[in-house]
Design an enzyme around this catalytic site. Structure first.
Site, short mmCIF file in Angstrom:
data_model
loop_
_atom_site.label_atom_id
_atom_site.label_comp_id
_atom_site.label_asym_id
_atom_site.label_seq_id
_atom_site.Cartn_x
_atom_site.Cartn_y
_atom_site.Cartn_z
N TRP A 1 0.83 -1.20 0.00
CA TRP A 1 0.00 0.00 0.00
C TRP A 1 0.87 1.26 0.00
O TRP A 1 0.52 2.28 -0.58
CB TRP A 1 -0.91 0.00 1.24
CG TRP A 1 -1.83 1.18 1.31
CD1 TRP A 1 -3.08 1.27 0.78
CD2 TRP A 1 -1.59 2.43 1.96
NE1 TRP A 1 -3.62 2.49 1.04
CE2 TRP A 1 -2.73 3.23 1.76
CE3 TRP A 1 -0.51 2.96 2.68
CZ2 TRP A 1 -2.84 4.52 2.27
CZ3 TRP A 1 -0.60 4.25 3.17
CH2 TRP A 1 -1.76 5.01 2.96
N HIS A 2 2.04 1.18 0.65
CA HIS A 2 2.89 2.36 0.78
C HIS A 2 3.61 2.75 -0.49
O HIS A 2 4.13 3.85 -0.60
CB HIS A 2 3.90 2.18 1.92
CG HIS A 2 3.28 2.38 3.26
ND1 HIS A 2 2.57 1.40 3.91
CD2 HIS A 2 3.25 3.46 4.08
CE1 HIS A 2 2.12 1.86 5.06
NE2 HIS A 2 2.52 3.11 5.18
N GLY A 3 3.68 1.85 -1.44
CA GLY A 3 4.34 2.21 -2.68
C GLY A 3 4.45 1.02 -3.59
O GLY A 3 4.53 -0.12 -3.14
#
Lengths: 376, 459
Positions: free
Chosen positions: B319-321
């Site tokens: 989700w963060h990248g």
């Protein structure tokens, strides 16, 4: 801590925000920032295309920031806070002692070694005597005035590297020692990245010594102050820091020996001196010398000694060429950032018999204009 | 648009607030919807269509889920459709190139990349919109029949681009009926200003140090500089992110909303388990409620518990990248939390408090190294340097320069990352005064802003 105070906070916030917003609308836009030495963003025009590409919003944000009411005042506040929290640099500029600003100089990279190759190919392709002069930056001479623990890369090492990589060491001129001996004199600007004309004089002296030229002695000059409010490029970069302005001084012969004809070839302008008074009232006062950089300037003098010099240079040379003009019949000044023709043909056509490559070390590390020397 | 800009503070916000409070109650959501669309369109005008598309899709799906609420099978279908559409948007705009690169890497194909610009905040709002249909399906929130009101929720500008991830059930009622008061407005202002100060005064300034360290070649740095650098980043990301959350929560309050908290002094944690209860709370609870528990949580035996943990932490990382280092970063936390569950917590309990902090900080520093370097090999080099496997000098003059140059902001950062400051300021007037000094200084720093990055751009 909660409840009671909230209403007051709300009211103060609303009033102050609305006041600033209104000021923002009322205050007329400025075109140029003297403090930062740049044009400010104008109100962007709203077109369908610009809106869709996002260009409008980008320009609009810049516009609001650039034209914010009391911009310079806010900038000074920030700068004062930075000082208060003991920051020692801003935007690549060290805050030195005694009002000195210095460049945060880093180890040179590829461009530097490329440039040495280009100089080598220049030396190889011409059969004239070429001198190489790479002038150190002020931090190198005044290193004791750097902030505590500041550690810019040693330019003595850079010069050594340069010397060792040149095809011949013959024309290499090292100025670090020379300038260090004169550091008590006003040889560098405190707020600008250039040397002063006095600094350039000591460069000139060394050049003459190496090339067996009889230099004009310092006693024959008088120092004339042209401006005492010169805030240079370091100042602009460091933004709003509180330092005193520099003085712009020139060395003028007490008894002039020769007359000069300065020809700005591509501007089609001529002059009998080296200076442009217009710049004394502008921000960039160093451009008083020759009105800044030009692709090609020729100087013809009444000193008919048959010596014709080609100078390949950056702006550091601008303060030294007026001095060199006393020892040559012709000087051809080429700035390779703008001059893109065949320099070797030019040398032949004009019967040039001496060459000088004069750059500031930091500029020389980054300048990409020299590539043209390899092109022809 | 971002909150920490003069355009937002002195053009957008005053106009929106004026219109919002002048408008009669029934038009307030419309004002919010339109201004949110403008806010969103500011950077990438084309993506306004995405926002409108999202709103319409979720509106229709919500209605259909509700309509067939008596028929589990049918309503389930519409939830699945909604989740698929939302995840497809996320996959196309955020993960397409990552997936293509991975496929190309594995089977040696040469599929060209799409290179679509990432719509700001897409990871935040797709998660929010998914929560809407799921909440309606689970009957945890009523369906929204007014498309404007749903649009206002989907696009709500305070939390649109960097969270917190506001779940529909949290504000389902507030969307329809909420009360704006001067008191609440003031509470919002003070929260907003604290967030602004965190972002502009602390995160941006300490971030400059990390920027220098990160852009230097590791071989020119000393061991202490590496440690100082990563600790600077730890502070930067906390103040950047929690500053944004504070600003979002504050803005929400100005318009009468109450969002849930997103950060609770994460750096005072004494274990990683505790850290994730205090860090980006809205993301953790989203994954817990919409992934971990539906998969069976820890109720279906050991194997499934571990499988579920793996899935959740894999997704948290991703989700963060859109890059493998983020997956590693997530799984790294998953492993440590699992170890803590099994035995570490018991050991830690016996250790002195000081040691527990040291342990947590160390684990976090390492995690931020993974987080920072998309190129895994660079991150590993950095770690090697930190732990003395690269024959770097322990200390050099540059470290002393960084240390003295950033000491004040660093210490201020550390203090503000703990609840100490809050304890000391008891006097109301002093509190208000501090708020406006923060406001004043933030303006000065924004006027002369050479460095104002936006860390959450890729989220």
């Amino acid at each position: 801590m909660k409840s009671k105070c909230n209403k007051q906070i709300a009211v103060i916030f609303i009033i102050s925000t609305i006041l600033l917003s209104l000021l923002n609308i009322i205050v007329t836009d400025k075109e140029f920032s003297e403090l930062e030495n740049r044009y400010l963003q104008k109100k962007p025009s709203l077109t369908y295309k610009k809106l869709l590409s996002g260009e409008f919003s980008e320009d609009f944000e810049k516009y609001i920031t650039d034209q914010f009411p009391l911009r310079n005042w806010w900038i000074k506040i920030k700068s004062d806070v930075e000082r208060a929290v003991l920051k020692k640099d801003n935007n690549g500029i060290y805050f030195g002692k005694d009002g000195y600003l210095f460049e945060m100089y880093n180890k040179p990279e590829k461009t530097f070694y490329k440039n040495i190759e280009y100089i080598n190919s220049f030396i190889d392709k011409t059969n004239i005597n070429v001198s190489i002069m790479a002038v150190p930056n002020s931090f190198q001479i005044y290193s004791e005035k750097l902030p505590l623990f500041a550690n810019p890369y040693d330019q003595a090492k850079v010069l050594n590297d340069l010397k060792n990589n040149l095809v011949s060491e013959a024309g290499f001129i090292d100025l670090i020692g020379v300038l260090q001996d004169k550091k008590d004199e006003y040889i560098y600007f405190k707020t600008d990245h250039h040397w002063t004309m006095l600094g350039a004089y000591y460069g000139y002296l060394e050049y003459c010594k190496v090339n067996n030229i009889e230099a004009v002695s310092l006693e024959e000059f008088q120092i004339i102050e042209k401006s005492n409010e010169f805030y240079g490029t370091y100042y602009s970069k460091a933004n709003g820091t509180r330092v005193k302005p520099d003085k712009l001084e020139i060395l003028e012969l007490i008894k002039s020996k020769y007359s000069y004809l300065v020809n700005y070839i591509y501007e089609d302008e001529q002059s009998d001196n080296f200076y442009d008074d217009e710049y004394l009232s502008k921000k960039d006062k160093y451009s008083y010398f020759f009105g800044g950089n030009h692709s090609l300037i020729t100087i013809k003098t009444t000193n008919k000694n048959g010596k014709k010099l080609l100078v390949i240079k950056d702006s550091y040379a601008n303060a030294m060429i007026p001095l060199l003009a006393n020892n040559f019949e012709e000087i051809h000044v080429v700035d390779l950032r703008y001059y893109k023709y065949n320099i070797y043909d030019y040398i032949k056509e004009n019967n040039i018999n001496e060459g000088l490559v004069l750059y500031n070390i930091s500029n020389f590390n980054n300048d990409t204009g020299l590539a043209i020397l390899n092109y022809y | 648009m971002v909150f920490s800009s003069l355009t937002f503070l002195f053009v957008f916000l005053p106009i929106v607030i004026s219109i919002y409070f002048a408008a009669p109650s029934k038009f307030k959501n419309l004002v919010l919807f339109i201004s949110s669309l403008i806010f969103y369109a500011w950077g990438e005008p084309v993506y306004i269509l995405l926002m409108i598309f999202s709103t319409i899709v979720d509106y229709i799906n919500g209605i259909l889920v509700d309509k067939y609420s008596h028929d589990k099978n049918k309503s389930k279908k519409f939830v699945i459709i909604s989740v698929i559409i939302n995840l497809s948007l996320l996959c196309i705009f955020k993960y397409a190139d990552f997936i293509i690169l991975t496929i190309n890497g594995f089977i040696g194909t040469d599929i060209p990349l799409l290179k679509l610009p990432l719509p700001i905040g897409i990871s935040f709002y797709t998660f929010q919109t998914m929560s809407y249909t799921i909440d309606v399906y689970r009957k945890e929130a009523p369906v929204q029949r007014n498309i404007i009101s749903l649009g206002a929720y989907v696009s709500l500008f305070p939390q649109l681009i960097a969270g917190p991830i506001v779940r529909y059930q949290t504000i389902a009622e507030q969307i329809n009926t909420r009360k704006e008061t001067l008191d609440k407005f003031g509470e919002g202002v003070s929260r907003f200003l604290i967030g602004l100060g965190k972002k502009v005064l602390i995160a941006n300034n300490i971030g400059m140090l990390w920027n220098i360290i990160q852009s230097s070649s590791i071989n020119n740095l000393s061991v202490l500089s590496l440690w100082f650098g990563i600790s600077a980043f730890s502070l930067q990301i906390y103040f950047d992110f929690s500053g944004y959350s504070d600003m979002a929560i504050g803005l929400g309050k100005m318009f009468g909303f109450d969002f849930l908290e997103n950060f609770n002094y994460p750096y005072i944690s004494q274990s990683i388990t505790e850290f994730w209860r205090r860090w980006h709370i809205s993301l953790g609870s989203w994954f817990k409620d919409y992934v971990y528990i539906p998969l069976g949580g820890n109720k279906k035996g050991k194997f499934k518990t571990y499988r579920n943990l793996f899935i959740v932490w894999f997704l948290t990382g991703l989700w963060h990248g859109a890059s493998w280092n983020f997956v590693i970063w997530g799984l790294y936390f998953g492993v440590i939390i699992t170890l803590e569950k099994i035995f570490l917590i018991n050991i830690l309990k016996k250790a002195p408090k000081f040691f527990r902090h040291l342990y947590t900080t160390l684990i976090l520093f390492i995690s931020w190294v993974f987080f920072n370097f998309e190129e895994m090999s660079e991150g590993i080099e950095y770690l090697k340097g930190m732990f003395g496997f690269k024959e770097l000098p322990i200390i050099d003059v540059n470290f002393l320069y960084y240390l003295t140059n950033y000491a004040v902001v660093f210490i201020v950062g550390i203090i503000c990352a703990t609840p100490i400051a809050k304890k000391f300021i008891k006097n109301k007037t002093i509190y208000a005064l501090i708020l406006f000094v923060i406001y004043f200084l933030s303006i000065a720093y924004l006027v002369d802003s050479s460095f104002n990055p936006f860390l959450y751009f890729r989220f």
